[in-house]
Design an enzyme around this catalytic site. Structure first.
Site, PDB file in Angstrom:
ATOM      1  N   LYS A 226       0.833  -1.206   0.000  1.00 19.93           N
ATOM      2  CA  LYS A 226       0.000   0.000   0.000  1.00 19.93           C
ATOM      3  C   LYS A 226       0.867   1.254   0.000  1.00 19.93           C
ATOM      4  O   LYS A 226       0.642   2.183  -0.786  1.00 19.93           O
ATOM      5  CB  LYS A 226      -0.945  -0.021   1.199  1.00 19.93           C
TER       6      LYS A 226
ATOM      7  N   ASP B 176      -6.154   0.415   0.474  1.00 19.33           N
ATOM      8  CA  ASP B 176      -6.178   0.388   1.936  1.00 19.33           C
ATOM      9  C   ASP B 176      -7.514  -0.196   2.388  1.00 19.33           C
ATOM     10  O   ASP B 176      -8.306  -0.644   1.568  1.00 19.33           O
ATOM     11  CB  ASP B 176      -5.963   1.788   2.506  1.00 19.33           C
TER      12      ASP B 176
END
Length: 418
Positions: free
Chosen positions: A259, A278
């Site tokens: 991420k 996320d």
DNA sequence: AGCATGCCTGCATG
DNA sequence: ACATGCAGGCATG
């Protein structure tokens, strides 16, 4: 400190549809902008950049420290002293103004009904082209964290390790610290004292790796060649990386997972196809794009990539931008934006919040039925605050649940596996 | 390979 | 008061 040199306000013609700084600077891309009155300020590449916006123009000015070698030149053709610097180019680059936001929003709306539904209230969001190193550290700080606290942490980093550039009013502005300034055991310990938690060692260690174990300008060499960077100038360098390579290189660092790597790729290295997934985007994928709902609370690596691939497929080579629009639309702090006119807007807003509630109840419904009533109670509170007060108090929570739940079951689509 | 767990802190919630 | 959960994850086993 010697007197700073301040440029005049200048302006670029930009509509609020093409760029809304109020949203773009607050949606979790950059953590350093400070708003004083109606002006935004941040130190950037040796100057303080100040911005304000009206419905037709973006206004900008630069404040340079007098001590350093001045980038100002005086036009010889004009009698009056004309300030010429690179701030206009910097602003254009920083906001990626070469892209046409309206055209891209249209494209995403054509290929994606959900985007068409959600985006109209969130026009003017753009992906920033930020400094890669700053982006890296900012998003290392972002894990298990919120925007407000990340901003405070980054502010501490600059105060303690970044050279002072100047002041706006009472506020001091420091440059973002270099990798060299952030490496070492003492930094680790100091950052822990400054309440960075476990991120302290990620920062110190990543700074050490970048400054000692990578070639000069290694990070910048991962930049998308179609949008060369700012600052130290473009390096006709080594790798000529593509997105996947850049992503993998970043994963070698400490405190950088998929991420964070994608955040850096998207906002620091101009890889428009990077889609940071996320927990929020994962929820959105499950709620609005038929991805399988899973019991485990963690996102597997294969799921991470399949979600990114799906969005790249439907949104194209600027998928990360489209993702950012939906992400912002989903942020709590933006979901109930205050509006001037209460009546007609409130009705519309109410309708949308109801939709959100329906979607989230749908999500909850499959996972944990016993928390439904609690969820609905929460949703009602949010709806009340979003619409400014009144709610249907004559409807019980159970009644409202019944009216929502059957529809959510009917609309359930086949699960997309892996 | 996929999954669970610990990790720092600050804040909201009960 | 105090516990608990959680916030824009990552490293580890």
């Amino acid at each position: 400190m010697p007197a700073a040199r301040v440029s005049e306000w200048r302006k670029l013609p930009v509509s609020l549809t093409e760029l809304c700084i109020e949203t773009t600077l607050r949606c979790g891309q950059s953590f350093r902008w400070r708003k004083l009155g109606d002006e935004w300020h941040m130190s950037l590449y040796g100057r303080i950049l100040s911005l304000k916006q009206d419905s037709t123009h973006l206004h900008y000015k630069a404040t340079w420290p007098a001590a350093t070698s001045t980038p100002f030149t005086t036009s010889t053709s004009a009698k009056e002293e004309t300030v010429v610097d690179d701030t206009e180019e910097l602003v254009k680059h920083y906001f990626s103004l070469k892209h046409n936001a309206a055209a891209l929003y249209n494209q995403w709306s054509q290929s994606d009904p959900n985007f068409r539904k959600k985006a109209p209230k969130f026009t003017g969001i753009r992906i920033l082209s930020q400094d890669a190193w700053e982006t890296l550290i900012g998003f290392i700080c972002s894990s298990n964290n919120n925007i407000s606290r990340i901003s405070q942490m980054i502010h501490k980093l600059c105060e303690n390790y970044g050279p002072l550039i100047g002041n706006i009013g009472d506020e001091a502005f420091h440059e973002f610290p270099t990798p060299e300034a952030l490496k070492g055991k003492e930094v680790d310990a100091h950052l822990r004292d400054l309440a960075f938690g476990y991120r302290a060692k990620y920062i110190a260690e990543t700074a050490r790796i970048v400054s000692e174990e990578r070639p000069t300008d290694w990070l910048e060499s991962l930049t998308n060649p179609n949008n060369p960077g700012w600052g130290t100038g473009h390096r006709s360098g080594l790798l000529r990386a593509n997105y996947k390579e850049a992503h993998e290189q970043l994963l070698q660092l400490v405190g950088v997972g998929p991420k964070v790597a994608d955040c850096v790729c998207l906002m620091g290295l101009s890889w428009g196809e990077a889609v940071p997934v996320d927990t929020h985007i994962w929820q959105i994928a499950q709620r609005d794009y038929s991805f399988a709902r899973v019991k485990s609370s963690s996102l597997s690596k294969s799921m991470y990539h399949s979600i990114g691939d799906h969005f790249r497929r439907i949104w194209g080579d600027q998928a990360g931008w489209a993702q950012s629009v939906l992400f912002t639309a989903n942020l709590k702090s933006f979901s109930a934006r205050p509006k001037a006119e209460p009546d007609p807007v409130a009705v519309k807003l109410q309708a949308e919040v109801c939709e959100t509630v329906t979607g989230e109840v749908e999500t909850k419904y499959k996972v944990e039925e016993d928390t439904l009533v609690g969820s609905m109670r929460q949703f009602r509170k949010r709806r009340v605050s979003a619409t400014g007060g009144t709610d249907l108090e004559n409807t019980t929570i159970e009644q409202e649940l019944i009216s929502v739940a059957p529809r959510s079951r009917k609309r359930r689509r086949p699960l997309r596996l892996s």
